[in-house]
Each structure stands twice: as C-alpha cells, then as structure tokens.
Design an enzyme around this catalytic site. Structure first.
Site, PDB file in Angstrom:
ATOM      1  N   GLU A  25      37.850  37.113  49.681  1.00 40.89           N
ATOM      2  CA  GLU A  25      37.065  36.985  48.372  1.00 40.89           C
ATOM      3  C   GLU A  25      37.232  35.805  47.587  1.00 40.89           C
ATOM      4  OE1 GLU A  25      37.812  38.919  44.612  1.00 40.89           O
ATOM      5  OE2 GLU A  25      39.397  40.029  45.310  1.00 40.89           O
ATOM      6  N   LYS A  86      30.934  35.469  38.080  1.00 45.60           N
ATOM      7  CA  LYS A  86      31.551  36.596  39.051  1.00 45.60           C
ATOM      8  C   LYS A  86      30.383  37.491  39.413  1.00 45.60           C
ATOM      9  CE  LYS A  86      34.197  40.761  37.743  1.00 45.60           C
ATOM     10  NZ  LYS A  86      34.808  41.536  36.790  1.00 45.60           N
ATOM     11  N   ASP A 138      33.923  52.998  32.484  1.00 47.25           N
ATOM     12  CA  ASP A 138      33.968  51.647  33.075  1.00 47.25           C
ATOM     13  C   ASP A 138      34.795  52.184  34.595  1.00 47.25           C
ATOM     14  OD1 ASP A 138      34.593  49.324  34.189  1.00 47.25           O
ATOM     15  OD2 ASP A 138      35.408  48.519  32.371  1.00 47.25           O
ATOM     16  N   SER A 140      34.718  50.344  38.606  1.00 46.11           N
ATOM     17  CA  SER A 140      34.039  49.349  39.307  1.00 46.11           C
ATOM     18  C   SER A 140      33.107  49.564  40.253  1.00 46.11           C
ATOM     19  CB  SER A 140      35.452  48.731  39.822  1.00 46.11           C
ATOM     20  OG  SER A 140      35.014  47.666  40.721  1.00 46.11           O
ATOM     21  N   ASP A 142      33.228  48.290  42.951  1.00 48.02           N
ATOM     22  CA  ASP A 142      33.954  48.041  44.268  1.00 48.02           C
ATOM     23  C   ASP A 142      34.155  49.502  44.861  1.00 48.02           C
ATOM     24  OD1 ASP A 142      34.462  45.549  43.559  1.00 48.02           O
ATOM     25  OD2 ASP A 142      36.562  45.819  43.061  1.00 48.02           O
ATOM     26  N   LYS A 159      46.332  48.237  40.628  1.00 51.60           N
ATOM     27  CA  LYS A 159      46.886  47.613  39.387  1.00 51.60           C
ATOM     28  C   LYS A 159      46.864  48.570  38.186  1.00 51.60           C
ATOM     29  CE  LYS A 159      46.852  42.848  38.897  1.00 51.60           C
ATOM     30  NZ  LYS A 159      45.914  41.625  38.921  1.00 51.60           N
TER      31      LYS A 159
HETATM   32  N1  PSU Z   1      42.267  43.086  40.506  1.00 55.07           N
HETATM   33  C1  PSU Z   1      43.209  42.083  40.589  1.00 55.07           C
HETATM   34  N2  PSU Z   1      42.618  40.566  40.728  1.00 55.07           N
HETATM   35  C2  PSU Z   1      41.380  40.284  40.985  1.00 55.07           C
HETATM   36  C3  PSU Z   1      40.301  41.297  40.612  1.00 55.07           C
HETATM   37  C4  PSU Z   1      40.761  42.677  40.416  1.00 55.07           C
HETATM   38  O1  PSU Z   1      44.128  42.085  40.609  1.00 55.07           O
HETATM   39  O2  PSU Z   1      40.972  39.115  41.117  1.00 55.07           O
HETATM   40  C5  PSU Z   1      38.912  40.983  40.736  1.00 55.07           C
HETATM   41  C6  PSU Z   1      38.132  41.313  42.336  1.00 55.07           C
HETATM   42  O3  PSU Z   1      37.545  40.450  42.612  1.00 55.07           O
HETATM   43  C7  PSU Z   1      37.663  42.969  42.078  1.00 55.07           C
HETATM   44  C8  PSU Z   1      36.953  42.616  40.643  1.00 55.07           C
HETATM   45  O4  PSU Z   1      36.680  43.224  42.936  1.00 55.07           O
HETATM   46  O5  PSU Z   1      38.257  41.879  39.969  1.00 55.07           O
HETATM   47  C9  PSU Z   1      36.722  43.838  39.905  1.00 55.07           C
HETATM   48  O6  PSU Z   1      36.047  43.644  38.984  1.00 55.07           O
HETATM   49  P1  PSU Z   1      35.564  44.717  38.009  1.00 55.07           P
HETATM   50  O7  PSU Z   1      36.570  45.534  37.504  1.00 55.07           O
HETATM   51  O8  PSU Z   1      34.751  44.135  36.896  1.00 55.07           O
HETATM   52  O9  PSU Z   1      34.341  45.691  39.092  1.00 55.07           O
HETATM   53 MN    MN Z   2      33.849  47.296  34.817  1.00 60.20          MN
END
Ligand code: PSU
Ligand code: MN
Length: 303
Positions: A25, A86, A138, A140, A142, A159
C-alpha cells in the site's frame, strides 16, 4: 485491460507467468510515516519481497489511473509530496476523475490488487473498529472491504489505537479467517501480545497458502487476515504503549479530529512523542511482514 488500471510491465509479466506477486500500500508511505524513513522503508520492503522470491507491486493512484507497481522515482514522489490524498474506497472515484495523487489505504489497495489479479498483500497495520466506536461509529472501510475482496492481508495484527476485541468480533461477522503466524496469541502491532487468543494459528507459509486456496475454491470470497507478530527484539510492551495511546486519543478529542484524519493523526502523534522507538518497531515489523507475505505468495503460486 481495465480502463482505470495500469500494471507495471514486470508485474504483468509475473502475473501472466503465474509467478508470485505481492501488493503493497501507499498510505503508509504518504500518511503513515515521516520522510525520509517512509521512502527508505518502502524501498526496503520491496527489496525484502524480491529477496524472498516474489515481485513487489506498490499501489497508488495518479493520472486518472490505478497503478499496480511503482518505479523508485514514483515511490520517492509519494514519500515527499504534500498534495497526496489518503484514498479509501469512498475517495477513489473523486481522485481518479480529478486526476489527483492518491495514496491507497488497505481497502483501496486490496480492491486494485484484486482488479490486477494479485492475491497477496502486505502492510503494517490495518484499520479497524475504533475505541468508542459505539458513539463515533468509526469503523474502517478496510474491514468491510476485507469481507468481500479475495486478497490475503498480512499485517502485524491490530494496533491498540483501535478496540482489538471489537475488531476481532467484526472480522468474525464478516466471515474473515484470522490466522496468527507461529503463536497462539493475536498480536497488537508494536507488541507480540494483545490479551486476545488468535482465532486460528498456522506455523508455515505452505499451510497458510493451502488455507487461502481452500477458502477461495470453496467460493468463500473475502480476505484471510494473517497476523505476523513484531520481531521480539523490536517489541514495545503493551503497558508502555497504552500510556502513549491514551495521550494521543485525548489530543485527538481535544482537537476535534474526525473522519479520515483520525488514524493519520494518532499515528503521527505517537511517532512524534516516542523518540523514534515506535517508528523503528514499525519499520522492523513491516519488513518482517514483507518476508512472510512473500513466502506465502511463493507457496500459493506453487498450488
Ligand atoms: N494503521 C497503521 N498504519 C497505517 C494505517 C493504519 O498502523 O498506515 C493506514 C492504512 O493505510 C489503513 C488506514 O488502511 O490507515 C486506515 O485508515 P482509516 O482508519 O481511516 O480507515
Ligand atoms: Mn475512520
């Protein structure tokens, strides 16, 4: 070829020949780590994939196309430019149609990898269910993407800026197998431990490749999350991390950080307030993930 996809010739050649390819990524490059460590790490991760016998394909968006496989010059650009979006799934049509620069999250990278025909993707950490999600909602993208797109994800677990227990529940709801490589406990990115037992454990890349093959041949679409614990000599114990995370979460609340800014804010805040040991752990674990992910891609290509 898909009108919005551009596959690097080396990657295309490998895919046609059935050789192992590993997707990587770009949000981690543009929004997850400071310059110049981000560029050094992205290049080192590509090298680790090659050393293990697979072809790396770092994924990003520009010129109105999704690129699977970047040049070194392009990786350097994404590591330094200020104007990089992003990009999660929601942002893809805007950034593509406006021909902007977009660094792809886990969700967007998986979707593009899938379009390109790549089956294994390596990252550091995935997005998940945030702490206090019951109020903030919230969660993700993902996770929803992992429920439907058939690309394996290798990460160092979840994490603890996130709610690890709720994230594991959500993964179960979406029918996503969660496999920890080589230990019983699910890891929490900086730490080998999380307090949660992993739903599954496998000890070799071959067993993981067989699980992927079985899942997809059964028509069970979606990812398998492979959690690879941080190397022991780089681990930061969870109690110590928890202090940093609590402070970062309060700072985010105080500054009213919301939406897509939350994860990058927390990552940067923690990196800035921990004298580099978190960054070094992050770099070590992603290189380690690259080796394990490439070994899985190699094993899968032999099936
Ligand atoms: N967690 C990490 N490092 C990162 C990310 C998450 O430890 O770089 C990044 C990844 O690209 C992940 C994104 O897909 O943050 C998730 O963002 P959000 O929580 O806004 O969906
Ligand atoms: Mn989010």
């Amino acid at each position: 070829m898909h009108p919005y996809l551009d596959i690097h010739p080396e990657v295309q050649q490998a895919l046609v020949a059935g050789q192992p390819v590993v997707a990587l990524e770009s949000t981690i490059i543009s929004h997850g780590m400071p310059y110049p460590k981000n560029v050094e790490t992205a290049l080192a991760v590509e090298a680790a994939v090659r050393d293990t016998g697979a072809i790396p394909a770092t994924i990003a968006i520009f010129n109105g196309k999704c690129y699977a496989g970047l040049t070194e010059e392009q990786i350097r650009y994404f590591g330094q430019a200020e104007n990089v979006w992003k990009v999660s799934l929601r942002d893809m049509p805007y950034v593509l149609s406006k021909k902007l620069y977009g660094a792809t999250t886990v969700a967007a990278t998986m979707r593009i990898a899938s379009l390109a025909g790549i089956r294994v993707f390596v990252t550091g950490g995935i997005g998940g269910v945030h702490r206090d999600a019951a109020n903030s909602m919230d969660i993700s993208a993902d996770l929803t993407e992992m429920g439907q797109t058939s690309v394996a994800v290798v990460s160092a677990g979840v994490k603890s800026i996130l709610d690890i227990g709720l994230t594991l529940e959500y993964l179960e709801t979406k029918g996503i197998p969660v496999v920890t490589y080589g230990q019983d406990e699910f890891p929490s990115f900086y730490s080998q431990k999380s307090g949660f037992t992993s739903p599954l454990r496998l000890d070799t890349p071959e067993e993981i490749a067989a699980l992927l093959d079985t899942k997809w041949k059964m028509g069970l679409e979606g990812t398998v999350l492979i959690a690879n614990p941080v190397p022991a000599d780089r681990e930061i114990v969870s109690d110590e991390m928890e202090i940093h995370i609590q402070i970062a979460l309060s700072a985010a609340k105080e500054r009213k950080i919301t939406g897509k800014e939350v994860t990058p804010f927390l990552l940067k805040y923690i990196a800035d307030h921990t004298k580099g040991e978190c960054l070094e752990a992050n770099i070590a674990l992603i290189k380690h993930n690259a080796k394990v992910g490439a070994a899985i891609a190699v094993a899968y290509s032999k099936l």
